[in-house]
Design a protein around this motif. Structure first.
Motif, mmCIF file in Angstrom:
data_model
loop_
_atom_site.group_PDB
_atom_site.id
_atom_site.type_symbol
_atom_site.label_atom_id
_atom_site.label_comp_id
_atom_site.label_asym_id
_atom_site.label_seq_id
_atom_site.Cartn_x
_atom_site.Cartn_y
_atom_site.Cartn_z
ATOM 1 N N LYS A 31 0.894 -1.010 0.030
ATOM 2 C CA LYS A 31 0.031 0.144 -0.033
ATOM 3 C C LYS A 31 0.792 1.216 0.021
ATOM 4 O O LYS A 31 1.952 1.213 0.436
ATOM 5 C CB LYS A 31 -0.957 0.000 1.257
ATOM 6 C CG LYS A 31 -1.972 -1.123 1.297
ATOM 7 C CD LYS A 31 -2.568 -1.008 2.768
ATOM 8 C CE LYS A 31 -3.611 -2.340 2.807
ATOM 9 N NZ LYS A 31 -3.822 -2.661 4.255
ATOM 10 N N ARG A 32 0.374 2.244 -0.634
ATOM 11 C CA ARG A 32 0.963 3.594 -0.315
ATOM 12 C C ARG A 32 0.053 4.752 0.014
ATOM 13 O O ARG A 32 -1.050 4.680 -0.257
ATOM 14 C CB ARG A 32 1.451 3.835 -2.149
ATOM 15 C CG ARG A 32 2.693 2.765 -2.440
ATOM 16 C CD ARG A 32 2.946 2.933 -3.808
ATOM 17 N NE ARG A 32 3.982 2.206 -4.419
ATOM 18 C CZ ARG A 32 5.084 2.108 -4.441
ATOM 19 N NH1 ARG A 32 5.825 3.320 -4.073
ATOM 20 N NH2 ARG A 32 6.104 1.147 -4.778
ATOM 21 N N ASN A 33 0.971 5.644 0.384
ATOM 22 C CA ASN A 33 0.243 6.814 1.084
ATOM 23 C C ASN A 33 0.073 7.864 -0.006
ATOM 24 O O ASN A 33 0.249 7.564 -1.155
ATOM 25 C CB ASN A 33 0.982 7.456 2.206
ATOM 26 C CG ASN A 33 2.458 7.788 1.960
ATOM 27 O OD1 ASN A 33 2.697 8.030 0.636
ATOM 28 N ND2 ASN A 33 3.240 8.408 3.181
ATOM 29 N N GLN A 34 -0.594 9.071 0.253
ATOM 30 C CA GLN A 34 -0.983 10.235 -0.839
ATOM 31 C C GLN A 34 0.354 10.378 -1.540
ATOM 32 O O GLN A 34 0.026 10.910 -2.763
ATOM 33 C CB GLN A 34 -1.698 11.249 -0.138
ATOM 34 C CG GLN A 34 -2.887 10.600 0.313
ATOM 35 C CD GLN A 34 -3.680 11.860 1.123
ATOM 36 O OE1 GLN A 34 -3.185 12.971 1.327
ATOM 37 N NE2 GLN A 34 -4.949 11.697 1.162
ATOM 38 N N GLN A 35 1.572 10.301 -0.799
ATOM 39 C CA GLN A 35 3.032 10.732 -1.517
ATOM 40 C C GLN A 35 3.448 10.102 -2.441
ATOM 41 O O GLN A 35 4.396 9.967 -3.020
ATOM 42 C CB GLN A 35 3.923 11.350 -0.494
ATOM 43 C CG GLN A 35 3.259 12.668 0.318
ATOM 44 C CD GLN A 35 2.546 12.587 1.528
ATOM 45 O OE1 GLN A 35 2.239 11.269 2.041
ATOM 46 N NE2 GLN A 35 1.726 13.349 1.786
ATOM 47 N N GLY A 36 2.937 8.665 -2.151
ATOM 48 C CA GLY A 36 3.149 7.427 -3.238
ATOM 49 C C GLY A 36 4.326 6.730 -2.382
ATOM 50 O O GLY A 36 4.895 5.819 -2.957
#
Length: 113
Positions: A31-36
């Motif tokens: 999984k990745r956060n909003q910043q990638g």
């Protein structure tokens, strides 16, 4: 949730190994956060710990992949004992082969004296 650096320190494997495991599909996409940036949940951490354990026991990547895919297909709790018993048997077979080679070498050493 852990960053890749935190996961790397916590599990004690290089971040480059984690990226490699993801690249070769040994682990599912992280999984990745909003910043990638990759973020690791407890399930991902447990899977990486299991992979580290198997690698430290000398298990080949393909064997690890096979065992992990079986676990994913069966959707059941990880039965590490069965996997370890199977790996132990494979290692014992390798020891037998190596002991045979050692005996052959010993015979050649004795013959050439």
């Amino acid at each position: 949730m852990y960053t890749i650096q935190q996961a790397s320190l916590f599990i004690e494997i290089p971040a480059s190994s984690i990226r490699y495991y993801e690249k070769i599909n040994l682990i599912p996409p992280i999984k990745r956060n909003q910043q990638g940036h990759r973020i690791f949940d407890e399930q991902a951490i447990e899977l990486l710990k299991l992979i580290k354990c198997f690698r430290s026991l000398g298990m080949a990547i393909e064997d690890i992949r096979e065992n992990i895919s079986k676990l994913s297909l069966e959707q059941e709790e990880i039965n590490t004992q069965a996997i370890l018993i199977q790996h132990k048997k494979k290692l014992e077979e390798q020891i037998d082969v190596l002991n045979t080679f050692i005996s052959e070498i010993d015979q050649k050493i004795i013959y050439h004296k």
